[in-house]
Design a protein around this motif. Sequence first.
Motif, PDB file in Angstrom:
ATOM      1  N   THR A 285     -66.212  31.428 -13.989  1.00  0.00           N
ATOM      2  CA  THR A 285     -66.104  30.185 -13.230  1.00  0.00           C
ATOM      3  C   THR A 285     -66.979  29.160 -13.943  1.00  0.00           C
ATOM      4  O   THR A 285     -67.631  29.468 -14.943  1.00  0.00           O
ATOM      5  CB  THR A 285     -66.600  30.387 -11.794  1.00  0.00           C
ATOM      6  OG1 THR A 285     -67.978  30.815 -11.847  1.00  0.00           O
ATOM      7  CG2 THR A 285     -65.775  31.446 -11.062  1.00  0.00           C
ATOM      8  N   ILE A 286     -67.047  27.940 -13.392  1.00  0.00           N
ATOM      9  CA  ILE A 286     -67.853  26.910 -14.069  1.00  0.00           C
ATOM     10  C   ILE A 286     -69.341  27.181 -13.951  1.00  0.00           C
ATOM     11  O   ILE A 286     -70.157  26.410 -14.458  1.00  0.00           O
ATOM     12  CB  ILE A 286     -67.526  25.494 -13.566  1.00  0.00           C
ATOM     13  CG1 ILE A 286     -67.716  25.414 -12.053  1.00  0.00           C
ATOM     14  CG2 ILE A 286     -66.145  25.078 -13.977  1.00  0.00           C
ATOM     15  CD1 ILE A 286     -67.711  23.999 -11.529  1.00  0.00           C
ATOM     16  N   ALA A 287     -69.746  28.303 -13.280  1.00  0.00           N
ATOM     17  CA  ALA A 287     -71.150  28.711 -13.299  1.00  0.00           C
ATOM     18  C   ALA A 287     -71.608  28.996 -14.730  1.00  0.00           C
ATOM     19  O   ALA A 287     -72.792  28.937 -15.033  1.00  0.00           O
ATOM     20  CB  ALA A 287     -71.355  29.952 -12.429  1.00  0.00           C
ATOM     21  N   PHE A 288     -70.661  29.320 -15.618  1.00  0.00           N
ATOM     22  CA  PHE A 288     -70.952  29.510 -17.040  1.00  0.00           C
ATOM     23  C   PHE A 288     -70.671  28.171 -17.718  1.00  0.00           C
ATOM     24  O   PHE A 288     -69.529  27.781 -17.896  1.00  0.00           O
ATOM     25  CB  PHE A 288     -70.065  30.622 -17.596  1.00  0.00           C
ATOM     26  CG  PHE A 288     -70.508  31.151 -18.926  1.00  0.00           C
ATOM     27  CD1 PHE A 288     -71.624  31.977 -19.005  1.00  0.00           C
ATOM     28  CD2 PHE A 288     -69.830  30.856 -20.099  1.00  0.00           C
ATOM     29  CE1 PHE A 288     -72.048  32.500 -20.226  1.00  0.00           C
ATOM     30  CE2 PHE A 288     -70.243  31.381 -21.313  1.00  0.00           C
ATOM     31  CZ  PHE A 288     -71.349  32.199 -21.374  1.00  0.00           C
ATOM     32  N   GLY A 289     -71.733  27.446 -18.081  1.00  0.00           N
ATOM     33  CA  GLY A 289     -71.588  26.052 -18.490  1.00  0.00           C
ATOM     34  C   GLY A 289     -70.734  25.842 -19.727  1.00  0.00           C
ATOM     35  O   GLY A 289     -70.768  26.620 -20.679  1.00  0.00           O
ATOM     36  N   MET A 290     -69.955  24.750 -19.702  1.00  0.00           N
ATOM     37  CA  MET A 290     -69.093  24.458 -20.829  1.00  0.00           C
ATOM     38  C   MET A 290     -69.877  24.010 -22.058  1.00  0.00           C
ATOM     39  O   MET A 290     -69.343  23.918 -23.142  1.00  0.00           O
ATOM     40  CB  MET A 290     -68.072  23.392 -20.459  1.00  0.00           C
ATOM     41  CG  MET A 290     -67.046  23.894 -19.465  1.00  0.00           C
ATOM     42  SD  MET A 290     -65.684  22.740 -19.269  1.00  0.00           S
ATOM     43  CE  MET A 290     -64.745  23.583 -18.003  1.00  0.00           C
ATOM     44  N   GLY A 291     -71.173  23.722 -21.872  1.00  0.00           N
ATOM     45  CA  GLY A 291     -72.004  23.345 -23.011  1.00  0.00           C
ATOM     46  C   GLY A 291     -72.534  24.514 -23.804  1.00  0.00           C
ATOM     47  O   GLY A 291     -73.281  24.350 -24.759  1.00  0.00           O
ATOM     48  N   ILE A 292     -72.169  25.746 -23.408  1.00  0.00           N
ATOM     49  CA  ILE A 292     -72.589  26.937 -24.170  1.00  0.00           C
ATOM     50  C   ILE A 292     -72.124  26.809 -25.603  1.00  0.00           C
ATOM     51  O   ILE A 292     -70.969  26.454 -25.866  1.00  0.00           O
ATOM     52  CB  ILE A 292     -72.004  28.225 -23.533  1.00  0.00           C
ATOM     53  CG1 ILE A 292     -72.613  28.471 -22.156  1.00  0.00           C
ATOM     54  CG2 ILE A 292     -72.185  29.418 -24.440  1.00  0.00           C
ATOM     55  CD1 ILE A 292     -74.041  28.957 -22.170  1.00  0.00           C
ATOM     56  N   ASP A 293     -73.016  27.081 -26.536  1.00  0.00           N
ATOM     57  CA  ASP A 293     -72.681  26.968 -27.958  1.00  0.00           C
ATOM     58  C   ASP A 293     -71.917  28.243 -28.352  1.00  0.00           C
ATOM     59  O   ASP A 293     -72.514  29.280 -28.571  1.00  0.00           O
ATOM     60  CB  ASP A 293     -73.966  26.838 -28.786  1.00  0.00           C
ATOM     61  CG  ASP A 293     -73.676  26.511 -30.232  1.00  0.00           C
ATOM     62  OD1 ASP A 293     -72.518  26.662 -30.657  1.00  0.00           O
ATOM     63  OD2 ASP A 293     -74.600  26.089 -30.935  1.00  0.00           O
TER      64      ASP A 293
END
Length: 293
Positions: A285-293
């Motif tokens: 879900t969006i709990a895993f940030g889209m900014g993760i490299d």
Amino acid sequence: MNRAQSILQSTFGYDAFREPQGEIIHELEQGRDAFVLMPTGGGKSLCYQIPALLRDGTAIIVSPLIALMQDQVDALNQLGIKAAYLNSTLNVAEAREVESQLLNGALDLLYVAPERLLNPIMLSLLERCHIALFAIDEAHCVSQWGHDFRPEYQKLRVLHERFPQVPRIALTATADQRTRDEIIAQLQLEGARVFINSFDRPNIHYAISEGNNPKLRLWRFIQENHAQDAGIVYCLSRKKVEATAEWLTEQGRIALPYHAGLSQELRQKNQQRFLRDEGVIIVATIAFGMGID
């Protein structure tokens, strides 16, 4: 800006700033506020990480996503930058150690969840520290029009009230005009310089796939484009996350779930596997940030 350019090259390994990173960094270094709208992958984090190293004291980064905090702190520590986070994944002893480092001026950057930051004990602790700047990441969470509204974000105006001399930067990748106006009003950033960067990113491709059997279409996309690659599959519900991760595993891929309903230990373990192992797919879900490299 010579010092900023030197840090960019020697610490982060980039030759030149992207527009308008240099101007944003200059504003913060001079003690002025900024509001930044920049696409995911556009280099928002450098806009506060470099001023954090240029200014005396510790930069306090407000972030709503635990996964993103851990990802950024790990990356900064590998670069030799003294960074830490305070969130619910730490036990009491670990949190006290970070607070001690903060009080002793041993940190360049501290990432804090908004709920923790607004705790009266935490605010009192910050008043005993030398703060370089406040960075409010994912600032669209302040907006009641957004899908990931966080009421704590609207209370972050307290930073301006209690620390009027400390510069602030609010950053987001998702804000239309109404949301931008709301962010500026709620965070009392009326005097901030506003930076809006182009969203034309030739290295990012968007496609819409319609039709029956979405699992089969997902599998075909992965096989044809990313047969050996790591990646993230986002789902709208925890139930769909679990089912999709299980199904991808049955097809022979390493696919791990990530959502707020899992234990902290399992989320942390899955994130570490994603970062360290080859070819891991996170289904989230969006709990895993889209900014993760």
